[in-house]
Design an enzyme around this catalytic site. Structure first.
Site, PDB file in Angstrom:
ATOM      1  N   ARG A   1     -76.597  48.726 -22.035  1.00 27.83           N
ATOM      2  CA  ARG A   1     -76.292  49.151 -23.758  1.00 27.83           C
ATOM      3  C   ARG A   1     -74.946  48.483 -24.572  1.00 27.83           C
ATOM      4  O   ARG A   1     -74.555  47.971 -24.254  1.00 27.83           O
ATOM      5  CB  ARG A   1     -75.811  50.846 -22.473  1.00 27.83           C
TER       6      ARG A   1
ATOM      7  N   HIS B   1     -84.062  46.714 -29.374  1.00 31.88           N
ATOM      8  CA  HIS B   1     -83.986  47.828 -28.289  1.00 31.88           C
ATOM      9  C   HIS B   1     -85.762  47.689 -27.607  1.00 31.88           C
ATOM     10  O   HIS B   1     -86.253  49.125 -27.321  1.00 31.88           O
ATOM     11  CB  HIS B   1     -83.843  49.010 -28.217  1.00 31.88           C
TER      12      HIS B   1
HETATM   13  P1  NDP Z   1     -79.781  51.218 -11.368  1.00 31.80           P
HETATM   14  O1  NDP Z   1     -79.144  52.003 -11.269  1.00 31.80           O
HETATM   15  O2  NDP Z   1     -80.836  50.952 -10.536  1.00 31.80           O
HETATM   16  O3  NDP Z   1     -78.749  50.069 -10.827  1.00 31.80           O
HETATM   17  C1  NDP Z   1     -77.189  49.760 -11.652  1.00 31.80           C
HETATM   18  C2  NDP Z   1     -76.673  48.952 -10.634  1.00 31.80           C
HETATM   19  O4  NDP Z   1     -75.315  48.081 -11.336  1.00 31.80           O
HETATM   20  C3  NDP Z   1     -76.465  48.771  -9.426  1.00 31.80           C
HETATM   21  O5  NDP Z   1     -77.071  47.358  -8.953  1.00 31.80           O
HETATM   22  C4  NDP Z   1     -75.018  48.997  -9.137  1.00 31.80           C
HETATM   23  O6  NDP Z   1     -74.293  48.388  -8.469  1.00 31.80           O
HETATM   24  C5  NDP Z   1     -74.924  48.643 -10.380  1.00 31.80           C
HETATM   25  N1  NDP Z   1     -73.055  48.666 -11.070  1.00 31.80           N
HETATM   26  C6  NDP Z   1     -72.751  50.093 -11.951  1.00 31.80           C
HETATM   27  N2  NDP Z   1     -71.751  50.673 -11.734  1.00 31.80           N
HETATM   28  C7  NDP Z   1     -71.141  49.588 -11.516  1.00 31.80           C
HETATM   29  C8  NDP Z   1     -69.714  48.751 -11.566  1.00 31.80           C
HETATM   30  N3  NDP Z   1     -68.613  49.603 -11.570  1.00 31.80           N
HETATM   31  N4  NDP Z   1     -69.883  47.584 -11.326  1.00 31.80           N
HETATM   32  C9  NDP Z   1     -70.360  46.911 -10.921  1.00 31.80           C
HETATM   33  N5  NDP Z   1     -71.457  47.374 -10.397  1.00 31.80           N
HETATM   34  C10 NDP Z   1     -71.954  48.143 -10.687  1.00 31.80           C
HETATM   35  O7  NDP Z   1     -79.749  50.592 -12.759  1.00 31.80           O
HETATM   36  P2  NDP Z   1     -81.462  49.955 -13.165  1.00 31.80           P
HETATM   37  O8  NDP Z   1     -81.701  48.539 -13.006  1.00 31.80           O
HETATM   38  O9  NDP Z   1     -82.503  51.344 -13.030  1.00 31.80           O
HETATM   39  O10 NDP Z   1     -80.852  49.805 -14.842  1.00 31.80           O
HETATM   40  C11 NDP Z   1     -80.015  49.465 -15.564  1.00 31.80           C
HETATM   41  C12 NDP Z   1     -79.565  49.486 -17.046  1.00 31.80           C
HETATM   42  O11 NDP Z   1     -80.475  49.154 -17.780  1.00 31.80           O
HETATM   43  C13 NDP Z   1     -79.975  51.051 -17.674  1.00 31.80           C
HETATM   44  O12 NDP Z   1     -79.301  52.108 -16.960  1.00 31.80           O
HETATM   45  C14 NDP Z   1     -80.344  50.934 -18.760  1.00 31.80           C
HETATM   46  O13 NDP Z   1     -78.719  51.222 -19.422  1.00 31.80           O
HETATM   47  C15 NDP Z   1     -80.844  49.546 -19.155  1.00 31.80           C
HETATM   48  N6  NDP Z   1     -82.379  49.891 -19.676  1.00 31.80           N
HETATM   49  C16 NDP Z   1     -82.653  48.842 -21.162  1.00 31.80           C
HETATM   50  C17 NDP Z   1     -83.548  49.130 -21.259  1.00 31.80           C
HETATM   51  C18 NDP Z   1     -83.217  48.053 -22.375  1.00 31.80           C
HETATM   52  O14 NDP Z   1     -85.082  48.019 -23.149  1.00 31.80           O
HETATM   53  N7  NDP Z   1     -82.465  47.470 -23.422  1.00 31.80           N
HETATM   54  C19 NDP Z   1     -85.257  49.671 -20.693  1.00 31.80           C
HETATM   55  C20 NDP Z   1     -84.313  50.196 -19.222  1.00 31.80           C
HETATM   56  C21 NDP Z   1     -82.838  49.809 -18.518  1.00 31.80           C
HETATM   57  P3  NDP Z   1     -74.931  49.134  -6.874  1.00 31.80           P
HETATM   58  O15 NDP Z   1     -75.969  48.525  -6.719  1.00 31.80           O
HETATM   59  O16 NDP Z   1     -74.165  48.250  -5.770  1.00 31.80           O
HETATM   60  O17 NDP Z   1     -74.985  50.623  -7.012  1.00 31.80           O
HETATM   61  C1  OXD Z   2     -84.204  52.796 -21.345  1.00 35.76           C
HETATM   62  C2  OXD Z   2     -85.654  52.988 -21.306  1.00 35.76           C
HETATM   63  O1  OXD Z   2     -83.050  53.129 -20.200  1.00 35.76           O
HETATM   64  O2  OXD Z   2     -85.754  52.133 -22.545  1.00 35.76           O
HETATM   65  O3  OXD Z   2     -83.708  52.148 -22.707  1.00 35.76           O
HETATM   66  O4  OXD Z   2     -85.794  52.950 -20.274  1.00 35.76           O
END
Ligand code: NDP
Ligand code: OXD
Length: 310
Positions: free
Chosen positions: A225, A273
Site C-alpha cells: 500500500r 495499482h
Molecule cells: P495476508 O494477510 O495474507 O498476509 C500478511 C503478511 O504480512 C503475513 O505474512 C503477516 O505475518 C505479515 N505481517 C503483517 N503485519 C506484520 C508486521 N507488523 N510485521 C511483520 N510481518 C507482518 O495478506 P495478503 O498476502 O493477502 O496481502 C498483503 C497485502 O497486499 C494486502 O493487504 C494489500 O495491501 C496488498 N495487495 C496489493 C495488491 C495490488 O494490486 N497492489 C493486490 C492485492 C493485495 P504473519 O503471517 O506472521 O501473520
Molecule cells: C488490493 C486488491 O487489496 O486489489 O489491492 O485486492
C-alpha cells in the site's frame, strides 16, 4: 430475502450483479448510494466505503472487502465492533501478484529499463546481467501474496528471504521474524519487495531508516500500500544514489498528483495499482458463500482479525 449492498466508486457493478444473480437468484443486490431502507441491508461488499456509513446499517451481518487489503474498511473509527469483516484470497489474485513480483525483479536484474532507454537513444551498449545467486530478494509479508511471490522468485534461482510476524517454512525462502530480525533481514536484501498489509504497525515502514539499511544500490518494489512508504524518504535515497531504483504500484494518493516527482523520476517505474486483480466470476462465489455463512451463523472464510488489522 437477503440484501447485499455494493459500495464502490471504481468497480462497474453490472458484471458483479450478473455473477451474484447466477450464483444466488434470491440475493437482492443494491448499488450504493441507492441503498434503500438501511434496516434491510444484511451484507456489504465494499471498496473505500464513506467513513461513518457502515455504522448507519443497523442489521449488518457481514462486511466484505473487494480485495485482499482491508485497511480501507478498518480505518473507519465508527465501524461497528461486532460485525465480521472478510477479505479476498483467491488464485487469480495470488498468481497475478507472483507474476508482478517476478516481472519487476527480473526487469531490474536484467537492466531492462536501461536497455530500453538506450534503444530509444540509439545506443548499442553491452550491459552484463547481474549474478542471480548473488542477488538476494527479500519479501516483507509472507501471507497469501507474499508467500507465493517469494516461492516463485526462489524458483528462478534467487536467494530469497522473507520477513513476517510469525515464522514460516516455505521452499527456498529463509524466514526472518518480527522487529528483532528486521534490520538483519534488510541488510541482506539487494531487492526488497513489500507485500505487507497496511496496519498501524506497518504504516510508514519503508522509510529513511529502514531503506537506509539496505545495501548500496538496492532496488525497492512496493505493491503493498502507498501508506507503507514515506515517499520523500525514498526520493532522498534515490537521489543520493543509495538506492538504484523503485517499482511502485501503490501510492499515498492514487493517482499521484500531476506534479508529483515520481511521474518523471528516472529511477522510478510507476504502475497503476494493477499488480494483481480479481474478477467478479472468480470472487463472487466466496462472497456468496460468506453471506450464507453469516446469515446461518457458520464460521466465515477469509475472516480478518480486527485486532491485528489483517
Ligand atoms: P495476508 O494477510 O495474507 O498476509 C500478511 C503478511 O504480512 C503475513 O505474512 C503477516 O505475518 C505479515 N505481517 C503483517 N503485519 C506484520 C508486521 N507488523 N510485521 C511483520 N510481518 C507482518 O495478506 P495478503 O498476502 O493477502 O496481502 C498483503 C497485502 O497486499 C494486502 O493487504 C494489500 O495491501 C496488498 N495487495 C496489493 C495488491 C495490488 O494490486 N497492489 C493486490 C492485492 C493485495 P504473519 O503471517 O506472521 O501473520
Ligand atoms: C488490493 C486488491 O487489496 O486489489 O489491492 O485486492
Amino acid at each position: 430475502m437477503t440484501t447485499l449492498l455494493f459500495i464502490s466508486r471504481v468497480h462497474d457493478p453490472a458484471p458483479w450483479v450478473a455473477a451474484f444473480r447466477r450464483l444466488d437468484p434470491e440475493l437482492r443486490v443494491r448499488i450504493w448510494p441507492d441503498t434503500g431502507p438501511v434496516e434491510a441491508v444484511d451484507a456489504v461488499l465494499a471498496w473505500t466505503p464513506p467513513p461513518g456509513f457502515l455504522a448507519s446499517l443497523p442489521n449488518l451481518r457481514l462486511i466484505s472487502s473487494f480485495g485482499a487489503g482491508i485497511e480501507h474498511v478498518l480505518g473507519d473509527a465508527t465501524l461497528p465492533p461486532s460485525v465480521p469483516v472478510t477479505r479476498i484470497v483467491e488464485e487469480r489474485l495470488t498468481r497475478g501478484m507472483s507474476e508482478y513480483v517476478a516481472l519487476h525483479v527480473l526487469r531490474h536484474h536484467r537492466k531492462l529499463g536501461l536497455i530500453e532507454a538506450n534503444q530509444r537513444a540509439g545506443i548499442w551498449k553491452w550491459l552484463p546481467p547481474a549474478d542471480t545467486p548473488r542477488t538476494t530478494v527479500g519479501v516483507m509479508g509472507l501471507g497469501a501474496m507474499g508467500a507465493a511471490a517469494a516461492v516463485q522468485v526462489a524458483q528462478l534461482g534467487f536467494p530469497v528471504l522473507g520477513w513476517s510476524a510469525t515464522p514460516k517454512a516455505l521452499p527456498g525462502v529463509e524466514s526472518f521474524v518480527g522487529e528483532d530480525q528486521r534490520d538483519e533481514f534488510l541488510r541482506l536484501c539487494n531487492i526488497l519487495v513489500c507485500l505487507l498489509p497496511l496496519t498501524p504497525a506497518t504504516r510508514g515502514i519503508l522509510n529513511r531508516s529502514t531503506l537506509g539499511r539496505l545495501p548500496e544500490g538496492a532496488y525497492v518494489i512496493n505493491a503493498g500500500r502507498g501508506g507503507h512508504l514515506v515517499e520523500a524518504d525514498l526520493l532522498a535515497l534515490l537521489d543520493s544514489g543509495h538506492l538504484a531504483g523503485a517499482t511502485l504500484d501503490v501510492f499515498a494518493q492514487e493517482p499521484p498528483p500531476p506534479d508529483h516527482p515520481f511521474w518523471r523520476h528516472p529511477k522510478v517505474l510507476m504502475t497503476p495499482h494493477n499488480a494483481a486483480d480479481s474478477l467478479p466470476q472468480t470472487v463472487a462465489p466466496q462472497i456468496v458463500d460468506n453471506i450464507r455463512r453469516a446469515m446461518s451463523g457458520q464460521p466465515l472464510i477469509n475472516l480478518v482479525d480486527r485486532t491485528r488489522g489483517y
